[in-house]
Design an enzyme around this catalytic site. Structure first.
Site, PDB file in Angstrom:
ATOM      1  N   LYS A 229      11.518 -10.188   1.313  1.00 16.22           N
ATOM      2  CA  LYS A 229      10.473  -9.234   0.959  1.00 16.22           C
ATOM      3  C   LYS A 229       9.716  -9.666  -0.277  1.00 16.22           C
ATOM      4  CE  LYS A 229      11.535  -5.247  -1.144  1.00 16.22           C
ATOM      5  NZ  LYS A 229      12.245  -4.052  -1.597  1.00 16.22           N
TER       6      LYS A 229
ATOM      7  N   GLU B 161      19.570 -18.818  -2.497  1.00 17.57           N
ATOM      8  CA  GLU B 161      19.930 -17.394  -2.464  1.00 17.57           C
ATOM      9  C   GLU B 161      20.556 -17.033  -1.115  1.00 17.57           C
ATOM     10  OE1 GLU B 161      20.163 -14.967  -4.425  1.00 17.57           O
ATOM     11  OE2 GLU B 161      18.921 -15.346  -6.169  1.00 17.57           O
TER      12      GLU B 161
ATOM     13  N   TYR C 279       6.597   0.910   6.979  1.00 17.25           N
ATOM     14  CA  TYR C 279       6.208   2.316   6.908  1.00 17.25           C
ATOM     15  C   TYR C 279       5.373   2.711   8.122  1.00 17.25           C
ATOM     16  CZ  TYR C 279       8.064   1.630   2.295  1.00 17.25           C
ATOM     17  OH  TYR C 279       8.926   1.318   1.282  1.00 17.25           O
TER      18      TYR C 279
ATOM     19  N   SER D 169       5.777  -1.523   0.416  1.00 17.70           N
ATOM     20  CA  SER D 169       4.853  -0.419   0.202  1.00 17.70           C
ATOM     21  C   SER D 169       3.444  -0.879  -0.162  1.00 17.70           C
ATOM     22  CB  SER D 169       5.402   0.498  -0.892  1.00 17.70           C
ATOM     23  OG  SER D 169       5.621  -0.232  -2.094  1.00 17.70           O
TER      24      SER D 169
ATOM     25  N   LYS E  81      11.044  -6.825 -13.661  1.00 21.70           N
ATOM     26  CA  LYS E  81      12.318  -7.169 -13.011  1.00 21.70           C
ATOM     27  C   LYS E  81      12.447  -8.676 -12.794  1.00 21.70           C
ATOM     28  CE  LYS E  81      12.869  -2.649 -10.732  1.00 21.70           C
ATOM     29  NZ  LYS E  81      13.323  -1.942  -9.502  1.00 21.70           N
TER      30      LYS E  81
ATOM     31  N   LYS F 120      14.309 -11.563  -2.581  1.00 24.11           N
ATOM     32  CA  LYS F 120      13.460 -10.450  -3.018  1.00 24.11           C
ATOM     33  C   LYS F 120      12.662 -10.940  -4.212  1.00 24.11           C
ATOM     34  CE  LYS F 120      13.541  -5.692  -4.573  1.00 24.11           C
ATOM     35  NZ  LYS F 120      14.338  -4.480  -4.709  1.00 24.11           N
TER      36      LYS F 120
HETATM   37  C1  PBG Z   1      14.728  -1.016  -5.342  1.00 24.60           C
HETATM   38  C2  PBG Z   1      13.859  -1.319  -4.194  1.00 24.60           C
HETATM   39  C3  PBG Z   1      12.500  -1.622  -4.273  1.00 24.60           C
HETATM   40  C4  PBG Z   1      12.044  -1.707  -2.976  1.00 24.60           C
HETATM   41  C5  PBG Z   1      13.128  -1.493  -2.119  1.00 24.60           C
HETATM   42  N1  PBG Z   1      14.265  -1.263  -2.897  1.00 24.60           N
HETATM   43  C6  PBG Z   1      11.578  -1.711  -5.447  1.00 24.60           C
HETATM   44  C7  PBG Z   1      11.898  -2.539  -6.597  1.00 24.60           C
HETATM   45  O1  PBG Z   1      12.718  -3.466  -6.546  1.00 24.60           O
HETATM   46  O2  PBG Z   1      11.325  -2.269  -7.643  1.00 24.60           O
HETATM   47  C8  PBG Z   1      10.610  -1.959  -2.612  1.00 24.60           C
HETATM   48  C9  PBG Z   1      10.176  -1.467  -1.300  1.00 24.60           C
HETATM   49  C10 PBG Z   1       8.713  -1.284  -1.155  1.00 24.60           C
HETATM   50  O3  PBG Z   1       7.894  -1.590  -2.047  1.00 24.60           O
HETATM   51  O4  PBG Z   1       8.326  -0.805  -0.086  1.00 24.60           O
HETATM   52  N2  PBG Z   1      15.901  -1.670  -5.497  1.00 24.60           N
END
Ligand code: PBG
Length: 346
Positions: free
Chosen positions: A262, A247, A327, A288, A231, A203
Site C-alpha cells: 500500500k 520486508e 472503499y 483513502s 511516520k 507500507k
Molecule cells: C494505520 C493505518 C493507516 C492506514 C491503514 N492502517 C494509516 C497510517 O498508517 O497512517 C491507511 C489506509 C488508508 O489511507 O486508506 N496503522
C-alpha cells in the site's frame, strides 16, 4: 525461441482481437469479481448513527448496527471480507494506547457482532496502536521515537485479543520490525492456529493516507506528546523498491499468510515484483487518498467515476494482486453483479 519477424504487419493485426465485445471478452487476461474485494468499514460507538467523513466523500463512520448492515450487503454481493477500523473517542486515547488491549473495546464488539450476524463473511482487523494513542503513532513513543520492541510486545497481545473476539485475519499495519513472528507465536500459544496474518509488509510513508487519518481521528495528532511529526521512521520510503523485497522476505519467514502492498495504485511495480519473488498471495490496498482523489476528479467532472474506479482496480489485479482493499468495493461489486449474477466477473 520467439522470432520477432513472425509477428509483423500485415500478417499480424492486433486490432482483430479488439474488433467486438465478444472478441475482447475472449482474450481478456484478468477478470475482476466481487470475490476480489475487501471492504473497509469505519466504526464508531453508539447506536443508529452514521457520520460523513469530509475528506472521504461517500464513505461514512458507522455505529455497529449499520456496520452489520453493510457487511450483510457485502456478503450478499459476494465480497468475502470486511476490514474494520475503529474511530475511538478522544478521551479513550492515551500515550500507550491501552484501550487497544481492552477485550471489550469498540473494534472487538464490532467483530463479535458482525461474526454473529453475518456468518459467511471474513473479518479483518488492523494490528496497530494509532487509533488508540494520543500522539497518533502506531506504537509507543519513547525518547522522541516509536519504540520497536516495546511496541511489538503490545501488538502481539492486541492480535490475540482481536483473534479472541473472532477476527479471522489480523493485519499488522504498524511496520515495526519482528512483529509478524511475535504475533504468530502469540496466536499459536493462545490456540488461534487458524487466524491468518495479513502483513502490511510494504507500507510506504505515503501522502495518500490523509483521509483515513481524518476518518479515525488521528489526523492532527502526529507531533504531539513528543512523538515525531511523521511516520517515516517506520513506514517505507516511496523511493525504494528493492527494500520491499527484504520486508516481504522477512514477513514470510516470520509466518505471514498474506502480504499487503500500500498504496496499491502508486506501487503496481512492487505488487508485480512481490508476485515474482514469493508465492504468498499479495493484497493491494487502494488507500483513502487514492480513492478520494478519484472521487474528487469525478465530482469535478474531470472523469467518470465508475469506469475510472474499475480501471484503477483492474490494473492492481493485472499487476498480480490476489485481493484488493478498496472503499469502492460495494459500488464495484454492484456494477459487476448484474452481468453474471452476484460474484460475477468483468
Ligand atoms: C494505520 C493505518 C493507516 C492506514 C491503514 N492502517 C494509516 C497510517 O498508517 O497512517 C491507511 C489506509 C488508508 O489511507 O486508506 N496503522
Amino acid at each position: 525461441m520467439f522470432d520477432p519477424t513472425q509477428e509483423s504487419f500485415p500478417n499480424t493485426r492486433l486490432r482483430r482481437l479488439r474488433a467486438a465485445d465478444w472478441r475482447r471478452n475472449f482474450v481478456r487476461e484478468t477478470a475482476l469479481s466481487a470475490a476480489d474485494f475487501i471492504l473497509p468499514l469505519f466504526v464508531i460507538a453508539g447506536q443508529d448513527r452514521r457520520e460523513d467523513i469530509s475528506a472521504l466523500p461517500g464513505v461514512q463512520r458507522l455505529t455497529i448496527d449499520h456496520a452489520v448492515a453493510m457487511a450483510k450487503d457485502a456478503a450478499a454481493l459476494g465480497i468475502p471480507a470486511v476490514a474494520l477500523f475503529p474511530a475511538i473517542a478522544p478521551e479513550l486515547k492515551t500515550l500507550s494506547g491501552a484501550e487497544a488491549l481492552n477485550p471489550n473495546n469498540l473494534v472487538c464488539r464490532a467483530v463479535r457482532t458482525i461474526k454473529a450476524s453475518v456468518p459467511n463473511i471474513g473479518v479483518m482487523t488492523d494490528v496497530a496502536l494509532d487509533p488508540y494513542t494520543s500522539h497518533g503513532h502506531d506504537g509507543v513513543v519513547m525518547d522522541g521515537d516509536v519504540a520497536n520492541d516495546a511496541t511489538v510486545e503490545i501488538l502481539a497481545r492486541q492480535a490475540v485479543i482481536l483473534a479472541q473476539a473472532g477476527s479471522d485475519i489480523v493485519a499488522p499495519s504498524d511496520m515495526m520490525d519482528g512483529r509478524v513472528g511475535a504475533i504468530r507465536h502469540a496466536l499459536e500459544a493462545a490456540g488461534h492456529a487458524n487466524t491468518m496474518i495479513l502483513s502490511y509488509a510494504v507500507k510506504y510513508a505515503s501522502a495518500f493516507y490523509g483521509p483515513f487519518r481524518d476518518a479515525v481521528g488521528s489526523a492532527n495528532l502526529l507531533g504531539s506528546y513528543g512523538g515525531p511529526q511523521h511516520k517515516r521512521g517506520y513506514q517505507m520510503d516511496p523511493a525504494n523498491g528493492r527494500e520491499a523485497l527484504r520486508e516481504a522476505a522477512l514477513d514470510v519467514a516470520e509466518g505471514a499468510d498474506l502480504l499487503m502492498v500500500k498504496p496499491a495504485g502508486t506501487s503496481l511495480d512492487i505488487i508485480y515484483r512481490l508476485t515474482q519473488a514469493t508465492a504468498v498471495p499479495v493484497v493491494g490496498y487502494q488507500v483513502s487518498g487514492e480513492y478520494a482523489a478519484l472521487m474528487a476528479a469525478a465530482a469535478a467532472g474531470a472523469l467518470e467515476r465508475i469506469p475510472a474506479l474499475m480501471e484503477s482496480l483492474h490494473v492492481i489485479k493485472r499487476a498480480g494482486a490476489s485481493a484488493i482493499v478498496t472503499y469502492g468495493a460495494l459500488d464495484i461489486a454492484r456494477v459487476l453483479a448484474p452481468v453474471t449474477g452476484a460474484g460475477g466477473t468483468l
